[in-house]
Design an enzyme around this catalytic site. Structure first.
Site, short mmCIF file in Angstrom:
data_model
loop_
_atom_site.label_atom_id
_atom_site.label_comp_id
_atom_site.label_asym_id
_atom_site.label_seq_id
_atom_site.Cartn_x
_atom_site.Cartn_y
_atom_site.Cartn_z
N TYR A 7 17.86 -40.10 25.08
CA TYR A 7 17.89 -40.64 26.45
C TYR A 7 19.28 -41.16 26.83
O TYR A 7 19.58 -41.33 28.00
CB TYR A 7 16.86 -41.76 26.62
CG TYR A 7 15.42 -41.28 26.68
CD1 TYR A 7 15.09 -39.99 26.28
CD2 TYR A 7 14.41 -42.11 27.13
CE1 TYR A 7 13.79 -39.55 26.33
CE2 TYR A 7 13.10 -41.67 27.17
CZ TYR A 7 12.79 -40.39 26.78
OH TYR A 7 11.49 -39.95 26.82
N LYS B 228 12.20 -35.82 12.38
CA LYS B 228 12.10 -34.35 12.36
C LYS B 228 13.18 -33.89 11.39
O LYS B 228 14.12 -33.15 11.73
CB LYS B 228 12.30 -33.82 13.80
CG LYS B 228 12.08 -32.35 13.97
CD LYS B 228 10.61 -31.94 13.86
CE LYS B 228 10.48 -30.43 13.98
NZ LYS B 228 9.24 -29.90 13.44
N ASP C 18 5.77 -33.74 14.48
CA ASP C 18 4.68 -32.82 14.88
C ASP C 18 3.41 -33.11 14.09
O ASP C 18 2.30 -33.14 14.64
CB ASP C 18 5.11 -31.34 14.77
CG ASP C 18 6.12 -31.08 13.67
OD1 ASP C 18 6.45 -32.02 12.93
OD2 ASP C 18 6.57 -29.93 13.53
N ASP D 290 8.21 -42.26 22.84
CA ASP D 290 7.70 -42.18 24.21
C ASP D 290 6.50 -41.24 24.25
O ASP D 290 5.43 -41.56 24.80
CB ASP D 290 8.84 -41.64 25.10
CG ASP D 290 8.60 -41.91 26.57
OD1 ASP D 290 7.58 -42.53 26.91
OD2 ASP D 290 9.44 -41.49 27.40
N ASP E 123 2.13 -42.11 24.57
CA ASP E 123 1.25 -41.60 25.63
C ASP E 123 0.04 -40.94 24.97
O ASP E 123 -1.10 -41.09 25.42
CB ASP E 123 1.98 -40.56 26.50
CG ASP E 123 2.65 -41.20 27.72
OD1 ASP E 123 3.00 -42.39 27.64
OD2 ASP E 123 2.82 -40.50 28.74
#
Ligand code: NAD
Length: 367
Positions: A141, A191, A223, A247, A251
């Site tokens: 970001y 990752k 993942d 983030d 959710d």
């Protein structure tokens, strides 16, 4: 005690849910004898319309004079022009960076009476109590270069995923410290099979874990973590993650609790685990949801995530654990009595409005 709080409602459902949180805050003040001085400020799309700036000087002055910030949400289709010079989100990104709010704590709790509301099988939800620690001021970001450009053939864009050792260490430490106060399990998300930042993240997590022998560390690829969150959510205690992964994962995790509207968050520049210092640097509290343009103005938004953000503020910024717990307990009671907003209502039940939910929580609190 006296506290000054900057109230930044923002756009869409932000002002609707923050009004209910303010009601609850006033009741807590009255019941426990605290003075909360509330100072309102503009941020986001509304501030762009008024000042051509998503975070105007007036708001920054308000924040300078505050002990904590209560924030709704910013953004919406009106300000979505990809060519626009500034975006509503720039306001909140600026605050996170300038106040060094690098640790975003997102508790994912499944209230017993909402177990049947979640699309996930109820037997998987028993005992789910997770806290996600999302790195908030680095990663994809904020990395540079971040830009768009046009060549003779086509349009291009770049974002950069970059982390320093310092940034990774400090966020992981918060996770380990939190784990010590909970079930002593830490899932470090990366990752590492593909990304260099992921490999550095994993290496540092293993190194730091030597300082926390009582905490069980598990490295999980992002993942795989997204799958396990749905398949076996109760295995998780503390999850620490890079900005973007955190983030997205939260959710997803909000589905466990029944709705995105249920989850609060605290953005901190350090963690006060011993609860001794009553006031820490200015921290920001907000629900994890956005401005929900699809339901804005309809009076149906769930204000619980915003109200629980007040509970987090009382706990982390002001050291008022009893008051904070009282809010959690009251919400549990209201939900167990069957009061639900539209997003968490069961089939055939009648939902209550945003303001009714705020009124009920306030009325029960004052008793
Ligand atoms: P969103 O979180 O606003 O909404 C996603 C879905 O969840 C929608 O269907 C919405 O109705 C529902 N929802 C969200 N909060 C709810 C609540 N309290 N009660 C009931 N239902 C709720 O995400 P989005 O639609 O992807 O984004 C909308 C806008 O919000 C965008 O402009 C985005 O940039 C912005 N946004 C802002 C923040 C922030 O300010 N921190 C965070 C996320 C998104």
């Amino acid at each position: 005690m006296d506290f000054k709080i900057a109230i930044l409602p923002g756009d869409g459902i932000g002002p609707e849910v923050i009004s209910e949180a303010v009601k609850v805050l006033k009741v807590i003040g009255k019941k426990f004898g605290h003075s909360f001085h509330l100072i309102y400020g503009d941020i986001g799309g509304g501030a762009i319309d008024k000042y051509s700036n998503p975070i105007p000087e007036e708001t920054l002055t308000t924040i300078d004079n505050s002990d904590a910030i209560l924030f709704g949400a910013v953004g919406g289709p009106k300000w979505d022009d990809p060519e626009a010079k500034s975006r509503p989100e720039d306001g909140i990104l600026f605050l996170r960076k300038s106040l060094d709010l690098f640790a975003n704590l997102r508790p994912i709790k499944v209230f017993k009476s909402l177990i049947d509301t979640s699309p996930i099988k109820s037997e998987l939800l028993n005992g789910v109590d997770i806290i996600v620690v999302r790195e908030l001021t680095g990663g994809l970001y904020f990395g540079s270069p971040k830009k768009r450009w046009i060549t003779s053939e086509e349009r291009n864009a770049v974002d950069t995923l970059i982390y320093s050792e310092y940034e990774i260490k400090r966020i992981l430490k918060i996770g380990f410290e939190l784990a010590l106060t909970r079930d002593k399990k830490l899932a470090s998300i990366d990752k590492a099979n593909v990304l260099e930042t992921g490999r550095l993240w994993r290496q540092i997590a293993s190194e730091i874990s030597k300082d926390y022998p009582g905490v069980e560390l598990e490295h999980i690829l992002v993942d795989n973590a997204s799958m396990q969150l749905i398949q076996n959510p109760s295995k998780f205690d503390v999850i620490v993650s890079e900005n973007t992964f955190g983030d997205i994962l939260t959710d997803e995790a909000s589905v466990l609790s029944g709705s995105m509207g249920m989850i609060p968050s605290a953005s901190l520049s350090f963690l006060n685990t011993d609860n001794k210092s009553k006031k820490i640097k200015t921290s920001l509290y907000e629900p994890i949801h956005g401005t929900a343009p699809d339901i804005a103005g309809k009076g149906i938004a769930n204000p619980i995530g915003m109200i629980l953000s007040v509970a987090l503020m009382l706990n982390y910024s002001f050291g008022l654990q009893k008051e904070s717990q009282e809010i959690y307990k009251t919400i549990e009671t209201i939900l167990s009595l069957g009061y639900r907003t539209k997003d968490i209502v069961l089939k055939g039940e009648k939902p209550i409005s945003t303001t009714k939910m705020g009124d009920l929580i306030s009325d029960f609190l004052i008793q």
